[in-house]
Write a protein that holds these residues in place. Sequence first.
Motif, short mmCIF file in Angstrom:
data_model
loop_
_atom_site.label_atom_id
_atom_site.label_comp_id
_atom_site.label_asym_id
_atom_site.label_seq_id
_atom_site.Cartn_x
_atom_site.Cartn_y
_atom_site.Cartn_z
N TRP A 125 0.84 -1.20 0.00
CA TRP A 125 0.00 0.00 0.00
C TRP A 125 0.88 1.25 0.00
N LYS B 200 -1.57 -1.29 -4.14
CA LYS B 200 -2.65 -0.32 -4.17
C LYS B 200 -2.17 1.00 -3.60
N LEU C 268 -3.44 5.05 -1.88
CA LEU C 268 -4.39 6.00 -1.34
C LEU C 268 -4.16 7.39 -1.93
N ASP D 273 -8.86 5.56 -3.46
CA ASP D 273 -9.54 5.61 -2.17
C ASP D 273 -8.78 6.53 -1.22
N GLU E 21 -8.57 3.01 4.00
CA GLU E 21 -8.74 1.55 3.93
C GLU E 21 -8.34 0.95 5.27
N ILE F 45 -15.92 3.54 6.01
CA ILE F 45 -14.87 3.66 4.99
C ILE F 45 -15.49 3.81 3.61
N GLU F 46 -16.51 3.01 3.33
CA GLU F 46 -17.16 3.07 2.02
C GLU F 46 -17.77 4.45 1.78
N ASN G 43 -14.96 7.10 1.05
CA ASN G 43 -14.38 6.96 -0.29
C ASN G 43 -15.38 7.37 -1.37
#
Length: 359
Positions: free
Chosen positions: A129, A163, A165, A222, A225, A247-248, A251
Amino acid sequence: MTQGAGQGPEVERTATLRDFRVPAYVHETGPYAESTHPGNAAPPLDDPAEHPDGYTPTQRDLPVINRGDTVQVTVDPAAAQAPPQATRQGPLFVVGDVHGYLDELLAALEEKGLIDATGQWCAGTARLWFLGDFTDRGPDGIGVIDLVMRLSAEAAAAGGYCKALMGNHELLLLGAKRFGDTPVNSGAGTATFQAAWLLNGGQKADMDRLQDHHLQWMARLDAVEEVDGHLLVHSDTTAYLDYGDSIEAVNDTIRETITRNDADEVWDLFRKFTKRFAFRDEGGADAARSLLDTYGGHRVVHGHSPIPYLLGEVGSEEGDDPAPAVEGPHVYADGLAIAMDGGVTMAGKLLVQQLPLAV
């Protein structure tokens, strides 16, 4: 908090038009004004108490499968009924702020065994990440983005993932490209994304090489996470709570804000995510808990604020009181926060760290 001689915490400035009566670099002062790092930007403001409302303290300133003929195969009925074997997840790594220092990033990733000498993913099912801030201040921000995008594909093909951020500098670069010199309501007079981007280390070479696929990639990142009990964010701020109670939701709200393409809305988002130091001083542990209680996890892992600033030690201009050497992440706020920005823009270290981190 102790400071180096004559220095206060550096800040990231939400620039107003008066900042550009002369080029921003003419005003550079402080211990890193003559740094060999090419990405250094504008001067620090000496006293945080004197900041206008429009200023918020932050870092330096702060394979393809082609269709073909079908193949007839015989399937064992017993095998067809067997449950699929779960793929074991590999180790988890996080990367602090890169800010265009591509060579330092490649060296750090290779040292941790995540890429080979040619820069290719070699870590199998490992999970990686990036905590945001890929561009500005350093020499090759677009090269950093290209690397992260490529490693994402290579890691996925190997059964792992890479991934990223969104950091405040992704918002800044998006805004500079989309809105340019369009005035925005800064709360401290007239400001523009273009002015703020230049003032905070924007590199012409990055803007010249910025393409649509880079913009699309950044806009879809995002902001929060939770992985293996670690709440990953870019900024050490509680401003995430303004955008949702999950979190959802956070984002989705941030992506929708960027998609609406309203300059004032994106500016407000950028300003909120330039805030810092929420977990550092008295009440810092409670601030960290407010995020953890809302979004889950047992530790906040963030970039954004260089570890020397969190320690209150930024060095002196004369060089007789240098900033402390950063060898690894900084665990603080009663063990609830892990800082990952090693201060690469200040001749510090670009940190790549495997989690969990022993205390």
